[in-house]
Design a protein around this motif. Sequence first.
Motif, PDB file in Angstrom:
ATOM      1  N   ASP A 193      -9.208 -13.402   7.345  1.00 18.89           N
ATOM      2  CA  ASP A 193      -9.855 -14.016   6.192  1.00 18.89           C
ATOM      3  C   ASP A 193      -8.831 -14.333   5.098  1.00 18.89           C
ATOM      4  O   ASP A 193      -8.913 -15.380   4.436  1.00 18.89           O
ATOM      5  N   ALA A 194      -7.863 -13.428   4.910  1.00 15.58           N
ATOM      6  CA  ALA A 194      -6.841 -13.650   3.895  1.00 15.58           C
ATOM      7  C   ALA A 194      -5.998 -14.878   4.237  1.00 15.58           C
ATOM      8  O   ALA A 194      -5.726 -15.720   3.379  1.00 15.58           O
ATOM      9  N   GLU A 195      -5.599 -14.980   5.491  1.00 18.80           N
ATOM     10  CA  GLU A 195      -4.789 -16.129   5.900  1.00 18.80           C
ATOM     11  C   GLU A 195      -5.569 -17.423   5.774  1.00 18.80           C
ATOM     12  O   GLU A 195      -5.042 -18.447   5.319  1.00 18.80           O
ATOM     13  N   HIS A 196      -6.843 -17.391   6.158  1.00 19.95           N
ATOM     14  CA  HIS A 196      -7.677 -18.592   6.066  1.00 19.95           C
ATOM     15  C   HIS A 196      -7.881 -19.015   4.615  1.00 19.95           C
ATOM     16  O   HIS A 196      -7.945 -20.210   4.301  1.00 19.95           O
ATOM     17  N   GLY A 197      -7.992 -18.034   3.716  1.00 16.38           N
ATOM     18  CA  GLY A 197      -8.252 -18.332   2.307  1.00 16.38           C
ATOM     19  C   GLY A 197      -7.006 -18.523   1.468  1.00 16.38           C
ATOM     20  O   GLY A 197      -7.104 -18.672   0.255  1.00 16.38           O
ATOM     21  N   GLY A 198      -5.815 -18.501   2.078  1.00 14.99           N
ATOM     22  CA  GLY A 198      -4.591 -18.669   1.312  1.00 14.99           C
ATOM     23  C   GLY A 198      -4.314 -17.504   0.385  1.00 14.99           C
ATOM     24  O   GLY A 198      -3.903 -17.688  -0.769  1.00 14.99           O
ATOM     25  N   ILE A 199      -4.530 -16.292   0.877  1.00 14.43           N
ATOM     26  CA  ILE A 199      -4.373 -15.087   0.065  1.00 14.43           C
ATOM     27  C   ILE A 199      -3.148 -14.312   0.545  1.00 14.43           C
ATOM     28  O   ILE A 199      -3.034 -14.005   1.734  1.00 14.43           O
ATOM     29  N   ALA A 200      -2.237 -14.010  -0.369  1.00 10.49           N
ATOM     30  CA  ALA A 200      -1.074 -13.191  -0.066  1.00 10.49           C
ATOM     31  C   ALA A 200      -1.376 -11.758  -0.492  1.00 10.49           C
ATOM     32  O   ALA A 200      -1.697 -11.502  -1.654  1.00 10.49           O
ATOM     33  N   VAL A 201      -1.305 -10.832   0.459  1.00 11.19           N
ATOM     34  CA  VAL A 201      -1.652  -9.434   0.193  1.00 11.19           C
ATOM     35  C   VAL A 201      -0.390  -8.592   0.119  1.00 11.19           C
ATOM     36  O   VAL A 201       0.462  -8.643   1.007  1.00 11.19           O
ATOM     37  N   ASP A 202      -0.265  -7.847  -0.957  1.00  9.44           N
ATOM     38  CA  ASP A 202       0.847  -6.916  -1.156  1.00  9.44           C
ATOM     39  C   ASP A 202       0.241  -5.518  -1.250  1.00  9.44           C
ATOM     40  O   ASP A 202      -0.888  -5.354  -1.722  1.00  9.44           O
ATOM     41  N   VAL A 203       0.975  -4.516  -0.789  1.00  3.57           N
ATOM     42  CA  VAL A 203       0.487  -3.136  -0.840  1.00  3.57           C
ATOM     43  C   VAL A 203       1.462  -2.299  -1.654  1.00  3.57           C
ATOM     44  O   VAL A 203       2.669  -2.283  -1.369  1.00  3.57           O
ATOM     45  N   ALA A 204       0.951  -1.627  -2.666  1.00  2.00           N
ATOM     46  CA  ALA A 204       1.761  -0.754  -3.514  1.00  2.00           C
ATOM     47  C   ALA A 204       1.318   0.687  -3.318  1.00  2.00           C
ATOM     48  O   ALA A 204       0.142   1.013  -3.533  1.00  2.00           O
ATOM     49  N   HIS A 205       2.230   1.531  -2.905  1.00  2.00           N
ATOM     50  CA  HIS A 205       1.954   2.959  -2.740  1.00  2.00           C
ATOM     51  C   HIS A 205       2.465   3.692  -3.979  1.00  2.00           C
ATOM     52  O   HIS A 205       3.683   3.712  -4.226  1.00  2.00           O
ATOM     53  N   VAL A 249      -2.534   1.947  -3.351  1.00  8.67           N
ATOM     54  CA  VAL A 249      -2.881   3.223  -2.721  1.00  8.67           C
ATOM     55  C   VAL A 249      -2.662   4.313  -3.755  1.00  8.67           C
ATOM     56  O   VAL A 249      -1.521   4.615  -4.142  1.00  8.67           O
ATOM     57  N   ALA A 250      -3.761   4.910  -4.233  1.00  8.14           N
ATOM     58  CA  ALA A 250      -3.698   5.777  -5.411  1.00  8.14           C
ATOM     59  C   ALA A 250      -3.138   7.162  -5.126  1.00  8.14           C
ATOM     60  O   ALA A 250      -2.414   7.723  -5.942  1.00  8.14           O
ATOM     61  N   SER A 251      -3.461   7.736  -3.992  1.00  3.64           N
ATOM     62  CA  SER A 251      -3.079   9.121  -3.732  1.00  3.64           C
ATOM     63  C   SER A 251      -1.579   9.252  -3.509  1.00  3.64           C
ATOM     64  O   SER A 251      -0.955   8.414  -2.863  1.00  3.64           O
ATOM     65  N   THR A 252      -1.018  10.335  -4.036  1.00  2.29           N
ATOM     66  CA  THR A 252       0.390  10.656  -3.809  1.00  2.29           C
ATOM     67  C   THR A 252       0.543  11.951  -3.005  1.00  2.29           C
ATOM     68  O   THR A 252       1.654  12.424  -2.796  1.00  2.29           O
ATOM     69  N   ARG A 253      -0.561  12.498  -2.549  1.00  4.87           N
ATOM     70  CA  ARG A 253      -0.538  13.785  -1.853  1.00  4.87           C
ATOM     71  C   ARG A 253       0.119  13.646  -0.479  1.00  4.87           C
ATOM     72  O   ARG A 253      -0.170  12.702   0.256  1.00  4.87           O
ATOM     73  N   PRO A 254       1.035  14.558  -0.123  1.00  8.03           N
ATOM     74  CA  PRO A 254       1.588  14.528   1.237  1.00  8.03           C
ATOM     75  C   PRO A 254       0.464  14.611   2.280  1.00  8.03           C
ATOM     76  O   PRO A 254      -0.486  15.377   2.118  1.00  8.03           O
ATOM     77  N   GLY A 255       0.565  13.803   3.311  1.00  5.05           N
ATOM     78  CA  GLY A 255      -0.490  13.765   4.322  1.00  5.05           C
ATOM     79  C   GLY A 255      -1.697  12.977   3.890  1.00  5.05           C
ATOM     80  O   GLY A 255      -2.758  13.056   4.524  1.00  5.05           O
ATOM     81  N   ARG A 256      -1.564  12.161   2.848  1.00  6.94           N
ATOM     82  CA  ARG A 256      -2.702  11.418   2.297  1.00  6.94           C
ATOM     83  C   ARG A 256      -3.313  10.478   3.337  1.00  6.94           C
ATOM     84  O   ARG A 256      -2.603   9.851   4.140  1.00  6.94           O
ATOM     85  N   LEU A 257      -4.624  10.356   3.266  1.00  7.85           N
ATOM     86  CA  LEU A 257      -5.370   9.456   4.136  1.00  7.85           C
ATOM     87  C   LEU A 257      -5.329   8.019   3.630  1.00  7.85           C
ATOM     88  O   LEU A 257      -5.588   7.078   4.378  1.00  7.85           O
ATOM     89  N   GLY A 258      -4.961   7.838   2.363  1.00 10.40           N
ATOM     90  CA  GLY A 258      -4.993   6.513   1.751  1.00 10.40           C
ATOM     91  C   GLY A 258      -4.124   5.495   2.452  1.00 10.40           C
ATOM     92  O   GLY A 258      -4.477   4.308   2.515  1.00 10.40           O
ATOM     93  N   THR A 259      -2.996   5.921   2.998  1.00 15.57           N
ATOM     94  CA  THR A 259      -2.108   4.982   3.687  1.00 15.57           C
ATOM     95  C   THR A 259      -2.795   4.370   4.893  1.00 15.57           C
ATOM     96  O   THR A 259      -2.756   3.149   5.104  1.00 15.57           O
ATOM     97  N   ALA A 260      -3.456   5.200   5.705  1.00 15.60           N
ATOM     98  CA  ALA A 260      -4.158   4.694   6.885  1.00 15.60           C
ATOM     99  C   ALA A 260      -5.323   3.793   6.492  1.00 15.60           C
ATOM    100  O   ALA A 260      -5.597   2.779   7.164  1.00 15.60           O
ATOM    101  N   ILE A 261      -6.002   4.118   5.399  1.00 21.41           N
ATOM    102  CA  ILE A 261      -7.132   3.301   4.954  1.00 21.41           C
ATOM    103  C   ILE A 261      -6.631   1.950   4.450  1.00 21.41           C
ATOM    104  O   ILE A 261      -7.239   0.906   4.720  1.00 21.41           O
ATOM    105  N   ALA A 262      -5.518   1.934   3.723  1.00 16.27           N
ATOM    106  CA  ALA A 262      -4.946   0.667   3.268  1.00 16.27           C
ATOM    107  C   ALA A 262      -4.525  -0.195   4.454  1.00 16.27           C
ATOM    108  O   ALA A 262      -4.787  -1.406   4.482  1.00 16.27           O
ATOM    109  N   ASP A 263      -3.892   0.424   5.450  1.00 13.89           N
ATOM    110  CA  ASP A 263      -3.498  -0.317   6.654  1.00 13.89           C
ATOM    111  C   ASP A 263      -4.718  -0.909   7.347  1.00 13.89           C
ATOM    112  O   ASP A 263      -4.695  -2.057   7.813  1.00 13.89           O
TER     113      ASP A 263
END
Length: 359
Positions: free
Chosen positions: A38-50, A15-29
């Motif tokens: 699809d991730a679980e079916h494909g054996g994909i582990a997803v990590d989120v970095a803010h 999540v690239a934006s660091t602005r307070p009130g950023r929309l990026g967090t909701a979009i990542a969620d």
Amino acid sequence: MSTTFRDPMRVLVIVASTRPGRLGTAIADWFVRVTKADAEHGGIAVDVAHLAELDLPLLDEPEHPSEGAYVHEHTRRWSQRVAAADAFVMITPEYNYGMPGSLKNALDFLYHEWAWKPVAFVSYGNTSAGTRSVQMTKQVVTTLRMMPIGATVALRIADSTSDGQVVESMQIEETARGVLAELTRVADAMHPLRADAESVGGPIDGLTVDLARPGDLAEVLVLQRCCWVEEALANDTLDLAPLHETLDELRESSKQWRLWCVRRHGRLIAAVRARAHGATWMIGRLMVAPDYVGKGIGSWLLEYAEQMAPAEATQFALFTGQRSERNIGLYERAGYALTSAESMPPHSVYLTKQRALVG
């Protein structure tokens, strides 16, 4: 989804934006939620970095990132997280026809950790839905030897969001799943390039280090039993857990331990595992193939395992055979000291080392 990649594939959503009130967090969620099945079916582990939570300063490393000689703990933490990923999804807004400075800075901190990995984009903005930010970012990531994929999600804020959330849309959700599917295929195709290219230096040429995947565990077990034969002879006992560990037991333990494999020209020649236990970084099962013993790989791999410790770790600890004079000598030369412990595996000694403060 990929079927040939050694599971689990690791996708890091940034999540690239660091602005307070950023929309990026909701979009990542939203992206993680709609692609979860699809991730679980494909054996994909997803990590989120803010990036806002990582709180990286403006690039403050004295050496060029290509040297990998990081002096700051925040850089080492970021390096570990990026290096562990097989592919990336960048959630980015558009600021004045370009990418956020926070994203450019996060990219610039590292070099080798990004190479030969695919990257997808989920952009958002007003007039161009963030696509001009993506175009600018592509110039940077290709210089870092990353591969931008063709599929993207571009969200025009006025049309695709409401009250700070992404509106439900079958079409957009299908596009997001398509992004993950293409990212997986490209990551699968690029993995051999990365395995060949990610030399980590070390005492001999051609060494690569990677976190073990389920497909590696049988090979690790063979190497482990081979290495512990000498331990059995040195300690005059077969009552050593590494000699009797089963593949199922190794699979179970790998859920608690981080296990790294060292390869040379594709062959597994060494391995080590570690995990946090309070403020102690426990290092275990350091092994080097018998025909590679004496080349400095054990000392080098021990140092590597220490560098992987989390910031809160204040000491390193490990066990070895009570008569394993060569191992004890190696650890003592690395700064470890014999220490008493409340519980001890049979025929073992316990060694600890205080972590040096950095900065």
